[in-house]
Design an enzyme around this catalytic site. Structure first.
Site, mmCIF file in Angstrom:
data_model
loop_
_atom_site.group_PDB
_atom_site.id
_atom_site.type_symbol
_atom_site.label_atom_id
_atom_site.label_comp_id
_atom_site.label_asym_id
_atom_site.label_seq_id
_atom_site.Cartn_x
_atom_site.Cartn_y
_atom_site.Cartn_z
ATOM 1 C CB CYS A 119 -7.402 18.715 39.443
ATOM 2 S SG CYS A 119 -7.834 17.798 40.941
ATOM 3 C CB CYS A 121 -11.915 16.514 40.934
ATOM 4 S SG CYS A 121 -11.695 18.280 40.623
ATOM 5 C CB CYS A 129 -8.123 15.400 43.373
ATOM 6 S SG CYS A 129 -9.323 16.683 43.816
ATOM 7 C CE LYS A 194 -8.050 22.098 46.298
ATOM 8 N NZ LYS A 194 -8.160 21.451 44.961
ATOM 9 N NE ARG A 204 -16.670 20.146 46.623
ATOM 10 C CZ ARG A 204 -15.426 20.583 46.736
ATOM 11 N NH1 ARG A 204 -14.847 21.162 45.701
ATOM 12 N NH2 ARG A 204 -14.753 20.451 47.857
ATOM 13 N NE ARG A 216 -12.708 16.563 45.731
ATOM 14 C CZ ARG A 216 -13.424 17.348 44.959
ATOM 15 N NH1 ARG A 216 -13.633 18.600 45.328
ATOM 16 N NH2 ARG A 216 -13.926 16.905 43.825
ATOM 17 C CD GLU A 232 1.198 18.668 51.826
ATOM 18 O OE1 GLU A 232 1.730 18.702 50.690
ATOM 19 O OE2 GLU A 232 0.453 17.745 52.197
ATOM 20 C CE LYS A 247 -9.338 26.279 45.802
ATOM 21 N NZ LYS A 247 -9.464 25.465 44.576
ATOM 22 C CB SER A 273 -16.625 29.130 45.051
ATOM 23 O OG SER A 273 -16.536 28.057 45.974
ATOM 24 C CE1 TYR A 312 -14.039 31.343 40.296
ATOM 25 C CE2 TYR A 312 -13.927 31.620 42.677
ATOM 26 C CZ TYR A 312 -13.793 30.815 41.565
ATOM 27 O OH TYR A 312 -13.417 29.497 41.698
#
Length: 324
Positions: A119, A121, A129, A194, A204, A216, A232, A247, A273, A312
């Protein structure tokens, strides 16, 4: 004689429940997202994501060894460059932070599966992006930069490139450039589905990638849409994607399930996140059992049809599973 069925007979013991369990989670299901930061020594905790860090290359090397020792199959890399410019040139520089991290990972643990987020971004001041022209994120001019970024990752040794930008045609552009340069064996995991989600908030801070203007929503998907997600995914498969991603994970289990029923390729889901931070915050207050909550979430992702999970929590979950 009773006319009802005694379903509880098959729940009478832990061994019985294990025997007939329909969905299982294993260490083999995990990919750990890792943030590597240029010119950083050691590591710095991300405030909004307790237990998650920005890594300098020195500490990243130690992390790679730990990941291998826990038998986690692989990582996905996100880079934080020292400098940003309108061309996002640090994204595809041969000695960019992601490229250096790939080489470091392969030097420490050659067999580790190294995926890279592709990406722009994090690499341009606008935090978007794609390429910016006259205040707009332009699609076609972005494709060359995105494909060049993927190629630079492959040249550094990445096993899988994962475009997350949501520009139309980026999978085709990447596949074509990789093949032209002899990287036919480099796989593409497309962030095919996404969504423009509120669940990215802590990311972020983690990626230093908050947009400097607007949002976005002109390229990431509307959370209300499912049929669009199928379009998609179909497009990305036609363009050469080897694997697909949904996602975020938790609020889009229905999308994962629908995609699973329509394709035979591997599907990933990204435990993002805010999904991480919400569990962490509640667990720190003693309101929930972190381990039980995370494993229940992971089970739901697998039950919906995900083949593997980007999370994570991967390091912690690997330890929990070894204890079982």
């Amino acid at each position: 004689m009773n006319n009802f069925q005694r379903h509880r007979r098959l729940r009478t013991s832990a061994q019985m429940r294990r025997l007939i369990r329909e969905t299982t989670v294993s260490i083999n299901d995990f990919i750990l997202p890792v943030f590597v930061q240029e010119n950083l020594t050691g590591k710095e905790e991300i405030t909004a994501m307790p237990g998650v860090y920005h890594y300098g290359l020195d500490e990243f090397r130690r992390l790679v060894v730990e990941i291998a020792e826990k038998n986690i199959p692989g990582i996905i890399l996100f880079g934080l460059p020292a400098e940003k410019d309108e061309q996002s040139s640090s994204a595809y520089h041969p000695k960019g932070i992601v490229q250096e991290a790939i080489r470091a990972a392969k030097m420490e643990v050659p067999e580790l599966l190294v995926m890279t987020d592709v990406c722009l971004c994090q690499y341009n001041p606008a935090g978007h992006c794609g390429f910016i022209r006259n205040g707009k994120i332009v699609n076609d001019e972005s494709l060359q930069l995105i494909a060049q970024t993927a190629l630079s990752h492959a040249e550094a040794g990445a096993d899988v490139v994962a475009p997350s930008d949501m520009m139309d045609g980026r999978v085709q552009a990447i596949r074509s450039l990789l093949d032209e340069n002899g990287f036919q064996d480099t796989a593409i995991l497309s962030y095919a589905v996404k969504y423009a989600s509120a669940f990215y908030g802590p990311f972020r801070e983690a990626a230093h990638s908050a947009p400097s203007f607007g949002d976005r929503k002109t390229y990431q998907m509307d959370p209300a849409n499912v049929r669009e997600a199928m379009r998609e995914a179909e497009s990305d498969l036609r363009e050469g994607a080897d694997m697909l991603m949904v996602k975020p994970a938790l609020s889009y289990l229905d999308v994962t399930a629908k995609l699973r029923s329509s394709t035979q390729v591997p599907i990933a889901t990204y435990n993002v996140s805010a999904e991480y931070s919400m569990v962490k915050a509640a667990a720190q207050q003693g309101w929930i059992d972190e381990r039980a909550t995370v494993m229940e979430m992971f089970t739901s992702f697998k039950r919906a049809g995900a083949d593997f999970i980007l999370s994570y929590f991967a390091l912690s979950a690997a330890d929990w599973l070894k204890e079982e």
